[in-house]
Enzyme design. Structure first.
Site, PDB file in Angstrom:
ATOM      1  N   ASN A 208       0.854  -1.195   0.000  1.00 43.29           N
ATOM      2  CA  ASN A 208       0.000   0.000   0.000  1.00 43.29           C
ATOM      3  C   ASN A 208       0.886   1.240   0.000  1.00 43.29           C
ATOM      4  O   ASN A 208       2.106   1.150   0.009  1.00 43.29           O
ATOM      5  CB  ASN A 208      -0.950  -0.034   1.200  1.00 43.29           C
ATOM      6  CG  ASN A 208      -0.180  -0.128   2.491  1.00 43.29           C
ATOM      7  OD1 ASN A 208       0.620   0.732   2.821  1.00 43.29           O
ATOM      8  ND2 ASN A 208      -0.387  -1.227   3.231  1.00 43.29           N
ATOM      9  N   ASP A 304      -3.649 -10.101  12.881  1.00 42.77           N
ATOM     10  CA  ASP A 304      -3.823  -8.712  13.327  1.00 42.77           C
ATOM     11  C   ASP A 304      -2.828  -8.477  14.468  1.00 42.77           C
ATOM     12  O   ASP A 304      -2.981  -9.025  15.566  1.00 42.77           O
ATOM     13  CB  ASP A 304      -5.264  -8.485  13.785  1.00 42.77           C
ATOM     14  CG  ASP A 304      -5.535  -7.006  14.042  1.00 42.77           C
ATOM     15  OD1 ASP A 304      -4.694  -6.357  14.691  1.00 42.77           O
ATOM     16  OD2 ASP A 304      -6.583  -6.521  13.588  1.00 42.77           O
ATOM     17  N   PHE A 322      -4.070   2.817  15.565  1.00 41.22           N
ATOM     18  CA  PHE A 322      -4.394   3.891  14.627  1.00 41.22           C
ATOM     19  C   PHE A 322      -5.570   3.452  13.776  1.00 41.22           C
ATOM     20  O   PHE A 322      -5.726   2.255  13.491  1.00 41.22           O
ATOM     21  CB  PHE A 322      -3.192   4.215  13.732  1.00 41.22           C
ATOM     22  CG  PHE A 322      -2.358   5.331  14.285  1.00 41.22           C
ATOM     23  CD1 PHE A 322      -1.646   5.152  15.461  1.00 41.22           C
ATOM     24  CD2 PHE A 322      -2.304   6.559  13.643  1.00 41.22           C
ATOM     25  CE1 PHE A 322      -0.892   6.181  15.999  1.00 41.22           C
ATOM     26  CE2 PHE A 322      -1.547   7.595  14.170  1.00 41.22           C
ATOM     27  CZ  PHE A 322      -0.845   7.411  15.343  1.00 41.22           C
TER      28      PHE A 322
HETATM   29  N1  CTP Z   1      -3.285  -3.438  12.394  1.00 36.01           N
HETATM   30  C1  CTP Z   1      -2.419  -4.457  12.773  1.00 36.01           C
HETATM   31  N2  CTP Z   1      -2.408  -5.625  12.089  1.00 36.01           N
HETATM   32  C2  CTP Z   1      -3.227  -5.827  11.041  1.00 36.01           C
HETATM   33  C3  CTP Z   1      -4.108  -4.811  10.652  1.00 36.01           C
HETATM   34  C4  CTP Z   1      -4.106  -3.620  11.343  1.00 36.01           C
HETATM   35  O1  CTP Z   1      -1.677  -4.268  13.723  1.00 36.01           O
HETATM   36  N3  CTP Z   1      -3.167  -6.976  10.397  1.00 36.01           N
HETATM   37  C5  CTP Z   1      -3.350  -2.209  13.173  1.00 36.01           C
HETATM   38  C6  CTP Z   1      -2.843  -0.978  12.466  1.00 36.01           C
HETATM   39  O2  CTP Z   1      -1.475  -0.774  12.652  1.00 36.01           O
HETATM   40  C7  CTP Z   1      -3.681   0.107  13.102  1.00 36.01           C
HETATM   41  C8  CTP Z   1      -4.991  -0.544  13.330  1.00 36.01           C
HETATM   42  O3  CTP Z   1      -4.707  -1.928  13.432  1.00 36.01           O
HETATM   43  O4  CTP Z   1      -3.195   0.463  14.364  1.00 36.01           O
HETATM   44  C9  CTP Z   1      -5.900  -0.221  12.183  1.00 36.01           C
HETATM   45  O5  CTP Z   1      -6.564  -1.262  11.749  1.00 36.01           O
HETATM   46  P1  CTP Z   1      -7.433  -1.324  10.402  1.00 36.01           P
HETATM   47  O6  CTP Z   1      -6.684  -2.076   9.394  1.00 36.01           O
HETATM   48  O7  CTP Z   1      -7.926   0.038  10.040  1.00 36.01           O
HETATM   49  O8  CTP Z   1      -8.612  -2.054  11.073  1.00 36.01           O
HETATM   50  P2  CTP Z   1      -9.557  -3.126  10.567  1.00 36.01           P
HETATM   51  O9  CTP Z   1      -9.927  -3.896  11.772  1.00 36.01           O
HETATM   52  O10 CTP Z   1      -8.933  -3.864   9.433  1.00 36.01           O
HETATM   53  O11 CTP Z   1     -10.789  -2.259  10.135  1.00 36.01           O
HETATM   54  P3  CTP Z   1     -11.189  -1.650   8.735  1.00 36.01           P
HETATM   55  O12 CTP Z   1     -12.446  -2.341   8.478  1.00 36.01           O
HETATM   56  O13 CTP Z   1     -11.344  -0.193   9.018  1.00 36.01           O
HETATM   57  O14 CTP Z   1     -10.095  -1.957   7.763  1.00 36.01           O
END
Ligand code: CTP
Length: 399
Positions: A208, A304, A322
């Protein structure tokens, strides 16, 4: 930038206290480079001073090896402050007269930096009009003084002349160099930043547009407040901020392993734009167009990292996530706070030019409410977040 002082250790029984001073300064995040005079070497050795400062110790004006490391003129200007401790009657007399016949006196004459003296000598020598006159001259030249204290002296007499204690000298040094308070000294902060790359084959990946700027700025702000910072970073074109330990990774799974390996931490901040998905099967050979190409790319979910660490047995005391949102920012952030079991969510309104840009508009969402910050540079918002973290950590350790 961490501050550095040049410490000149003169020949007095108080020289041993200067070794403690080096340690006290290191604990406060101030680096020390040391010169020991001939007299000083009668009391402490270059080896002990060097072991504590982690740097070479300079002793001789005519030492070609040391001159090759750093010439004495450069040495006299390489620090934010020169500290003379113990400042003997002889050293102060030389400095007041502008004599330059050894490394210490030459350094004091060649410097354009402020000088702090911590006098230490027998009470009669201290009270002597010549010493008092020399100190007046140095004061008029802009020198600073700390101590001496009154009390029993090594020679058995009582009176003024005991060198100030290391903690007191360190306070005077901090005041002289305008050192920022370092409320996060001794705290370990783990931060993720940048994008991840999820391999399709050895030459292709999914990723990304994250630049890593926000995470790096936060790492820098926290290090400035004294934190020991581990920055687990995906590929970025950014330089590692000063005093930050950087661990380079590519994929989300590597980021998770690197974070787990870096625990325990007092604070975890997940700033990275982790790819939510990765190709289910990464080919170990380059996929050829002629052989039918990739076809449909099957994806599987990545771990995650934020959720894993915030539910870990050794969960850091403060976990900050974040959230990049384009609409219903606060509601989404609140939901994420619960879903990912974090303490705070920094919600970022990315409807504008945030990704890769230099400014952002953040809202700090905690269980107590939402605090919207005005639009500001990523560096300024990083400073603000670091300050909030420092306040919260201080409160935590008070309760
Ligand atoms: N994050 C993480 N590991 C992942 C995905 C996200 O640690 N595999 C962390 C990011 O660093 C950030 C937060 O989670 O602190 C943001 O997550 P995001 O990707 O926006 O959340 P989602 O649960 O995927 O929700 P959305 O539906 O908004 O994508």
């Amino acid at each position: 930038m961490s501050k550095r002082i040049l410490l000149i250790i003169g020949g007095g029984i108080a020289a041993y206290k200067s070794l403690f001073l080096i340690r006290v300064l290191a604990r406060r995040g101030i680096k020390t480079r040391v010169i020991i005079t001939k007299g000083g070497q009668q009391f402490v050795t270059p080896l002990s001073a060097g072991s504590l400062s982690g740097d070479i110790v300079y002793t001789d004006l005519w030492d070609l090896t040391a001159e090759a490391e750093m010439g004495h003129i450069e040495l006299s200007r390489s620090a934010d402050l020169i500290v003379v401790a113990p400042a003997t009657a002889d050293l102060m007399a030389k400095a007041a007269q502008g004599l330059a016949n050894d490394l210490a006196s030459t350094t004091l004459l060649a410097t354009d930096k402020p000088v702090l003296y911590a006098p230490a000598m027998n009470v009669r020598m201290y009270d002597h009009p010549a010493t008092q006159r020399n100190m007046e001259t140095l004061r008029a030249d802009g020198a600073l003084f700390v101590g001496p204290d009154a009390g029993e002296m090594a020679c058995g007499e009582f009176g003024d002349g005991r060198m100030a204690e290391p903690e007191v000298i360190a306070d005077a040094i901090e005041a002289a160099i305008g050192a920022q308070p370092r409320p996060l000294l001794g705290k370990h902060v783990l931060i993720t930043a940048g994008p991840t790359r999820e391999p399709i084959d050895p030459v292709r990946y999914l990723s990304n547009h994250s630049s890593g700027k926000q995470g790096y700025a936060i790492a820098e702000s926290l290090a400035k407040l004294g934190a020991q910072v581990t920055l687990v970073s995906g590929p970025t074109g950014l330089d590692t901020p000063e005093d930050v330990t950087r661990v380079n990774i590519e994929s989300a799974r590597d980021m998770l392993s690197a974070c787990e390996a870096a625990l325990p931490a007092d604070v975890f901040i997940a700033v990275a734009a982790v790819a939510d998905w990765r190709p289910a099967k990464a080919g170990d050979k380059k996929v050829k167009k002629a052989a039918g190409g990739l076809g449909a790319l099957e994806l599987t979910e990545n771990p995650d990292i934020l959720k894993t660490l915030s539910n870990a047995k050794n969960r850091p005391g403060l976990v900050v996530g974040f959230a990049a949102e384009t609409n219903d920012v606060i509601d989404h952030a609140r939901a994420k706070l619960k879903r990912k079991n974090c303490d705070w969510i920094v919600a970022n309104d990315v409807s504008g030019d945030v990704m890769g840009g230099d400014n952002n508009t953040m809202i700090l969402v905690t269980p107590d409410g939402a605090d919207p910050w005005p639009k500001m540079s990523k560096a300024a918002s990083a400073d603000r977040l670091a300050q909030k973290i420092a306040e919260s950590i201080t409160e935590m350790s008070l309760t």
